[in-house]
Design an enzyme around this catalytic site. Sequence first.
Site, PDB file in Angstrom:
ATOM      1  N   GLY A   1       2.080   2.399  10.533  1.00  0.00           N
ATOM      2  CA  GLY A   1       3.036   3.486  10.385  1.00  0.00           C
ATOM      3  C   GLY A   1       3.702   3.898  11.685  1.00  0.00           C
ATOM      4  O   GLY A   1       4.362   4.934  11.753  1.00  0.00           O
TER       5      GLY A   1
ATOM      6  N   SER B   1       2.968  -2.055  10.238  1.00  0.00           N
ATOM      7  CA  SER B   1       4.404  -2.135  10.524  1.00  0.00           C
ATOM      8  C   SER B   1       4.994  -3.514  10.240  1.00  0.00           C
ATOM      9  O   SER B   1       5.947  -3.933  10.897  1.00  0.00           O
ATOM     10  CB  SER B   1       4.705  -1.691  11.966  1.00  0.00           C
ATOM     11  OG  SER B   1       4.325  -0.321  12.133  1.00  0.00           O
TER      12      SER B   1
ATOM     13  N   GLU C   1      -5.837  -4.749  10.115  1.00  0.00           N
ATOM     14  CA  GLU C   1      -4.829  -3.723  10.376  1.00  0.00           C
ATOM     15  C   GLU C   1      -5.169  -2.963  11.653  1.00  0.00           C
ATOM     16  O   GLU C   1      -5.971  -2.015  11.624  1.00  0.00           O
ATOM     17  CB  GLU C   1      -4.770  -2.730   9.212  1.00  0.00           C
ATOM     18  CG  GLU C   1      -4.370  -3.364   7.897  1.00  0.00           C
ATOM     19  CD  GLU C   1      -3.671  -2.356   6.985  1.00  0.00           C
ATOM     20  OE1 GLU C   1      -2.569  -2.664   6.546  1.00  0.00           O
ATOM     21  OE2 GLU C   1      -4.226  -1.266   6.748  1.00  0.00           O
TER      22      GLU C   1
ATOM     23  N   GLU D   1      -6.877   5.045   7.179  1.00  0.00           N
ATOM     24  CA  GLU D   1      -6.609   6.458   6.865  1.00  0.00           C
ATOM     25  C   GLU D   1      -7.805   7.068   6.126  1.00  0.00           C
ATOM     26  O   GLU D   1      -8.124   8.254   6.309  1.00  0.00           O
ATOM     27  CB  GLU D   1      -5.309   6.576   6.056  1.00  0.00           C
ATOM     28  CG  GLU D   1      -4.107   6.342   6.959  1.00  0.00           C
ATOM     29  CD  GLU D   1      -2.892   5.729   6.287  1.00  0.00           C
ATOM     30  OE1 GLU D   1      -2.790   5.774   5.050  1.00  0.00           O
ATOM     31  OE2 GLU D   1      -2.046   5.183   7.023  1.00  0.00           O
TER      32      GLU D   1
ATOM     33  N   HIS E   1      -9.536   1.488   4.205  1.00  0.00           N
ATOM     34  CA  HIS E   1      -8.287   1.686   4.949  1.00  0.00           C
ATOM     35  C   HIS E   1      -8.531   2.663   6.095  1.00  0.00           C
ATOM     36  O   HIS E   1      -9.303   3.614   5.955  1.00  0.00           O
ATOM     37  CB  HIS E   1      -7.182   2.210   4.023  1.00  0.00           C
ATOM     38  CG  HIS E   1      -5.848   2.169   4.688  1.00  0.00           C
ATOM     39  ND1 HIS E   1      -5.437   3.164   5.546  1.00  0.00           N
ATOM     40  CD2 HIS E   1      -4.864   1.237   4.669  1.00  0.00           C
ATOM     41  CE1 HIS E   1      -4.240   2.830   6.022  1.00  0.00           C
ATOM     42  NE2 HIS E   1      -3.866   1.675   5.510  1.00  0.00           N
TER      43      HIS E   1
ATOM     44  N   LYS F   1       0.205   4.245  -0.426  1.00  0.00           N
ATOM     45  CA  LYS F   1      -0.411   5.472   0.101  1.00  0.00           C
ATOM     46  C   LYS F   1      -0.119   6.643  -0.858  1.00  0.00           C
ATOM     47  O   LYS F   1      -0.053   6.420  -2.063  1.00  0.00           O
ATOM     48  CB  LYS F   1       0.072   5.736   1.533  1.00  0.00           C
ATOM     49  CG  LYS F   1      -0.041   4.475   2.393  1.00  0.00           C
ATOM     50  CD  LYS F   1       0.148   4.692   3.854  1.00  0.00           C
ATOM     51  CE  LYS F   1       0.018   3.350   4.571  1.00  0.00           C
ATOM     52  NZ  LYS F   1      -0.115   3.465   6.003  1.00  0.00           N
TER      53      LYS F   1
ATOM     54  N   ASN G   1       0.875  -1.168   0.000  1.00  0.00           N
ATOM     55  CA  ASN G   1       0.000   0.000   0.000  1.00  0.00           C
ATOM     56  C   ASN G   1       0.912   1.217   0.000  1.00  0.00           C
ATOM     57  O   ASN G   1       1.459   1.585   1.037  1.00  0.00           O
ATOM     58  CB  ASN G   1      -0.911  -0.011   1.234  1.00  0.00           C
ATOM     59  CG  ASN G   1      -1.720   1.262   1.355  1.00  0.00           C
ATOM     60  OD1 ASN G   1      -1.819   2.039   0.405  1.00  0.00           O
ATOM     61  ND2 ASN G   1      -2.309   1.487   2.525  1.00  0.00           N
TER      62      ASN G   1
HETATM   63  P1  PGA Z   1       2.590   0.342   7.529  1.00  0.00           P
HETATM   64  O1  PGA Z   1       1.163   0.561   6.825  1.00  0.00           O
HETATM   65  O2  PGA Z   1       3.120  -0.981   7.003  1.00  0.00           O
HETATM   66  O3  PGA Z   1       3.424   1.504   7.097  1.00  0.00           O
HETATM   67  O4  PGA Z   1       2.344   0.285   8.990  1.00  0.00           O
HETATM   68  C1  PGA Z   1       0.282  -0.501   6.615  1.00  0.00           C
HETATM   69  C2  PGA Z   1      -0.978   0.007   5.959  1.00  0.00           C
HETATM   70  O5  PGA Z   1      -1.415   1.116   6.296  1.00  0.00           O
HETATM   71  O6  PGA Z   1      -1.573  -0.668   5.110  1.00  0.00           O
END
Ligand code: PGA
Length: 250
Positions: free
Chosen positions: A172, A212, A166, A96, A94, A11, A9
């Site tokens: 993140g 992460s 998630e 976000e 997601h 982003k 992903n």
């Molecule tokens: P990250 O993000 O691996 O940077 O924690 C995962 C995601 O948001 O899909």
Amino acid sequence: MGKYVIAGNWKMNKTPAEATALINEIKPLVADATCDVVVGVPFVDLPAALEAVKGSKIGVAAQNCHWEKSGAYTGEISAPMLKEMGVGYVILGHSERRTYFGDTDVTVQKRMRAALDNGLTVILCVGEYLEQREQGVTAEVVASQTKIALGGVAKEELANVIIAYEPVWAIGTGRTATAEQANEVCAQIRAVIAGLYDADAAKAVTIQYGGSMNAGNAAELLAQSDVDGGLIGGASLKAVDFAVIVNAAK
Ligand code: PGA
């Protein structure tokens, strides 16, 4: 359990030219992958990504889609638009999107319907906030997100649905769920699928962990019985790290 799928992903990262360069770096490194590999890129990178993945087995995902075919929705992209381009996957729900852009369980369900009706494979994201985990309601939160998103989705259509667990507190932040925590919630999601459909459907569905996941912790997470892959943010922007994760998914 389900088929292993490792999805990046990206982003809001990478210009089209940078997307081409990153995919060209990733391609040879994942040529022997035994799992499905997907890169989820910004909308404007889709043409470059679709061109760059040619000759590989890497799939391309968009990071959202609207539920209507067309209309007065400034700034939005519809599922038929993605389909016509040759995009195979779309990430929906997601955290976000839910946190910053007002996506709700109900709009995620509507987007799911549009995506499936247009032959896209959906990567549905679910997960709890830290406060919810601390209050002990993780199982209820992910169950209700999963149930609402799958409202009206028939058993046969589940072949085109991947679920990504998630935990929001792990995204993140560098704070990964332990392998046991990841596996526990992935198993709870699988039980939700068994309840909504049946045991066969639960066994067949791909349930990823995301938050992460990186080159160092992927093997342990992916070895868990109910974890069938990963949705990778930060580490998917580094070809070598992403490839280590892909190659850990056996
Ligand atoms: P990250 O993000 O691996 O940077 O924690 C995962 C995601 O948001 O899909």
